[in-house]
Scaffold this active site. Structure first.
Site, short mmCIF file in Angstrom:
data_model
loop_
_atom_site.label_atom_id
_atom_site.label_comp_id
_atom_site.label_asym_id
_atom_site.label_seq_id
_atom_site.Cartn_x
_atom_site.Cartn_y
_atom_site.Cartn_z
CD GLU A 26 -1.19 0.43 3.66
OE1 GLU A 26 -1.74 1.54 3.66
OE2 GLU A 26 -1.35 -0.41 4.55
CE LYS A 160 -3.76 1.93 11.00
NZ LYS A 160 -4.42 1.05 10.02
#
Length: 308
Positions: A26, A160
């Site tokens: 990404e 996360k």
């Protein structure tokens, strides 16, 4: 009508056609996630490490309105240095493309574009997921629903740490997205090796992971396979320190009235400042480990295809 044009580099297209190992990367990690000049260093290092292992890197982003699978070094350098780039999730791709803008692609957009290009393996740092309080705010990452309908393999170090990991794992189950630990059944928490949540499955080699992926494809199932690859215990943030840090970060966000989309960048920046940059080094170690494992799994997949 024709579909939106996607630029696939010649190197990536030829590797996919030949059944050679390819790993998607990404772009938000270097457009939004890391400070300069480390962002460019990490982006180029990831590509170099994959090439050294005999794997073709396919860094994905939007350059001048064109969704691109296999950004050139010059394009990566340009996006790394540009200000005001869009953070392009899947919903944003047509807008950014139509307006001719630059964009760093999130997990959702990167997974979509990788699949469109025939790239089967995607390495990232951490996934998006369910935010705390989502039962009222409905704040949930588009990564979840996109991965439920995109049959790629995503290597990450979990979601996360600022997210509701328990709720996210429940959503993965509801969306039929398999979560598999790499050499562990303890789901990692990005900055830490063990989030405290157990998962049902593990694989211990890239070849085992490749067999799972082939079985998913053989059943013609539409969802991603998630490989949870924990950071090395020696490189993690101390778990107790992270718990205390997150408590302070949330308290500061509440005191400032920071909510919604503004919460994530604030919390991540708070963690980086509070740890005096140590969290940044963990972030980079997480990414390196996932890129390495992605290359190994892509190589095992290519070998399995060649044998077949």
């Amino acid at each position: 009508m024709t579909g939106l044009p996607i630029r696939i580099s010649q190197e990536v297209a030829e590797a996919v056609a030949a059944g050679a190992p390819v790993v998607a990367l990404e772009s938000t990690i270097f457009t939004h996630g890391l400070p300069r000049p480390r962002n460019l260093e990490v982006a180029l290092e990831a590509e170099e490490r994959l090439r050294a292992a005999g794997v073709v890197p396919a860094t994905i982003g939007v350059h001048a309105g064109v969704p691109t699978v296999g950004l050139t070094t010059a394009q990566i350098e340009e996006l790394s240095a540009a200000d005001g780039l869009d953070k392009a999730s899947l919903r944003d791709l047509p807008v950014v493309a139509a307006l001719g803008r630059h964009g760093g692609t999130t997990v959702a957009a990167t997974a979509f574009l990788a699949h469109r290009a025939g790239v089967r393996v995607f390495s990232t740092g951490g996934l998006g997921g369910v935010h705390f309080g989502a039962s009222e705010s409905f704040d949930e990452s588009a990564d979840l629903t996109t991965l439920a309908a995109t049959p790629v393999t995503v290597i990450s170090a979990g979601v996360k740490s600022i997210l509701d990991i328990r709720a996210t794992l429940e959503r993965f189950e509801t969306l039929n997205i398999p979560v598999i630990g790499y050499r562990t059944r303890h789901y990692p928490g990005f900055y830490i090796t063990d989030s405290g949540h157990e998962i049902a499955y593990r694989v211990d080699t890239p070849e085992e992971a490749a067999r799972v992926i082939e079985a998913r494809d053989g059943l013609d199932l539409p969802q991603a396979v998630l490989i949870a690859n924990p950071v090395d215990p020696d490189k993690q943030l101390p778990p107790r320190e992270l718990d205390a840090l997150l408590t302070r970060a949330w308290a500061e966000a509440d005191a400032r009235g920071i909510k919604g989309n503004a919460s994530t960048p604030f919390l991540l920046d708070f963690i980086q400042r509070d740890t005096e940059g140590r969290s940044l080094e963990v972030n980079i170690e997480v990414y390196r480990g996932n890129v390495r494992l992605g290359g190994e799994i892509a190589t095992a997949l290519a070998a399995a295809r060649n044998e077949a």
